[in-house]
Write an enzyme that holds these catalytic residues in place. Structure first.
Site, PDB file in Angstrom:
ATOM      1  CB  ALA A 171       3.470  -0.896  10.444  1.00  0.00           C
ATOM      2  CE  LYS A 216      -9.540  -1.115  13.068  1.00  0.00           C
ATOM      3  NZ  LYS A 216      -9.192  -0.464  11.831  1.00  0.00           N
ATOM      4  CG  ASN A 261      -0.127  -0.101   2.509  1.00  0.00           C
ATOM      5  OD1 ASN A 261       0.643   0.785   2.842  1.00  0.00           O
ATOM      6  ND2 ASN A 261      -0.288  -1.214   3.226  1.00  0.00           N
TER       7      ASN A 261
END
Ligand code: C5P
Length: 401
Positions: free
Chosen positions: A278, A340, A214
């Site tokens: 990351a 999350k 990505n």
């Protein structure tokens, strides 16, 4: 006498502002606590306070001129910038702030600061219009980016009779700010804190020439690692492929795949702080083909990569005291981020809105919201360096309370 200040060496730059007289009180306060002070008086500073009054207060020679023929051999600008623990510029005028932001070195004060490897603390003092002017605000942001810190300015009645933000902080406020700075730095050093940061994308090979990845630049994670290291925290940065330069004073480990990032993370434990910035590629091909796949043979099955954040959060034997995850969301931002945080068992989630093209992935800017167990704290659009400094300040506060 305060033990914390004892024998600390401070360079005080006095610029040309009506509040220069307050710096004399500041010298008195700092001397009383056992500091050693050397003063650089700028040309315009001399119009407000005299070298003689400054010299008698700080009991040291006052430095005025970069081209002093009697002291040429001593290289004042280098020896002064190496001698001190911090450089304090008070009052810092609009002109001196502009000069520092553009990297000019045309007098002793600006040259010492440019040549310095120490913390620079600025106490601005100017008229409200000058302070809020876009060019001063741009210079201010640039200096924050360079790692300089500011105390003040405060709001109030000015010497010119106008009212607003731009007044130099009082000597007591500046004194407290410096005290906090030394306190935080010394406590962090004493605690021997260790941090680990993951940053950048990962690259998952399909065959020798093809891969999935990505466009994460790694910038936010690199800036956080940089800021942690500057705060005196021993930092390991585990980075996927990125064009960025390795930050200074950081233990730097370069990886390509998520699996390598996971293995290096395990090796870096134990740490006190883990920041997972990351953009780990979630999937990888089930099987790596050693020969280039033919065009018509396209049949790839994917499997999940290890989740490094979840591993760190759920690792009972070596769980870092603070585990921080990032979330990139495009809608229902707070709701998804909170979910999350719960799912991954981390302590904080830092969420950014990637639907805004001006911030996030491959940009110099970011705007984030930090969600911890009790609070939701927004940091509005700012350079990734400033965002990193703010995040790290919150981390340090968390450990020194
Ligand atoms: O699940 P999602 O990828 O949105 O979660 C983002 C957070 O999880 C980031 O902090 C990222 O660094 C971390 N992460 C990880 N390992 C993965 C996937 C995500 O550490 N395999």
């Amino acid at each position: 006498m305060d033990k914390l200040f004892n024998r600390k060496k401070i360079i005080l730059v006095i610029g040309g502002g009506i509040s220069a007289y307050k710096s004399l009180d500041l010298i008195r306060l700092l001397k009383k606590q056992g500091c050693q002070i050397k003063v650089i008086l700028t040309e315009s500073g001399k119009k407000f306070v005299t070298p003689l009054s400054v010299a008698s207060l700080c009991q040291n020679k006052v430095y005025e001129n970069i081209f002093d023929s009697t002291r040429e051999a001593e290289m004042d600008h280098i020896s002064l910038s190496r001698w001190c623990d911090i450089i304090l510029f008070a009052p810092a005028t609009a002109n001196s702030i502009s000069k520092l932001a553009s990297g000019r070195a045309d007098d002793l004060a600006s040259t010492v600061i440019l040549a310095s490897n120490k913390q620079v603390i600025l106490a601005p003092a100017m008229n409200v219009r000058m302070w809020i002017h876009k060019s001063t605000q741009n210079n201010f942001n640039k200096l924050l980016d360079y790692g300089y810190v500011f105390v003040g300015p405060t709001t109030g009645e000015m010497a010119c009779g106008e009212y607003g933000e731009g007044k130099m902080s009082s000597p007591e406020e500046i004194y407290e700010f410096i005290k906090n700075y030394f306190l935080n730095r010394d406590i962090v050093k004493d605690k021997n804190l260790k941090a680990l940061v993951t940053a950048g994308p990962t690259k998952e090979y399909i065959d020798p020439v093809r891969f999935i990845t990505n466009n994460s630049s790694g910038k936010q994670g690199y800036e956080i690692a940089n800021s942690l290291a500057k705060s005196g925290i021993e930092t390991t940065l585990i980075s996927g492929p990125s064009k960025l330069k390795k930050p200074q004073n950081v233990n730097f480990i370069k990886v390509e795949t998520a699996k390598q990032m996971y293995m290096e993370t395990k090796k870096a434990l134990p740490v006190d702080i883990a920041i997972c910035a990351a953009a780990v590629t979630d999937f990888k091909p089930e099987k790596y083909e050693i020969y280039k796949i033919k065009k018509n043979d396209l049949n790839i099955n994917f499997k999940r990569n290890p989740d490094i954040l979840e591993f760190l959060s759920k690792n009972n034997s070596q769980r870092p005291k603070l585990v921080v995850g990032f979330a990139a969301e495009t809608n229902n931002i707070l709701k998804f981020a909170k979910e999350k945080k719960i799912k991954k068992h981390c302590d904080w989630i830092i969420v950014n809105d990637v639907s805004n093209p001006e911030i996030g992935f491959d940009s110099e800017y970011n705007a984030v919201t930090i969600i911890d167990d009790k609070n939701i704290e927004k940091i509005s659009k700012n350079s990734k360096t400033n965002i990193a400094n703010k995040i790290v300040r919150k981390i340090v506060n968390n450990f020194i309370q």
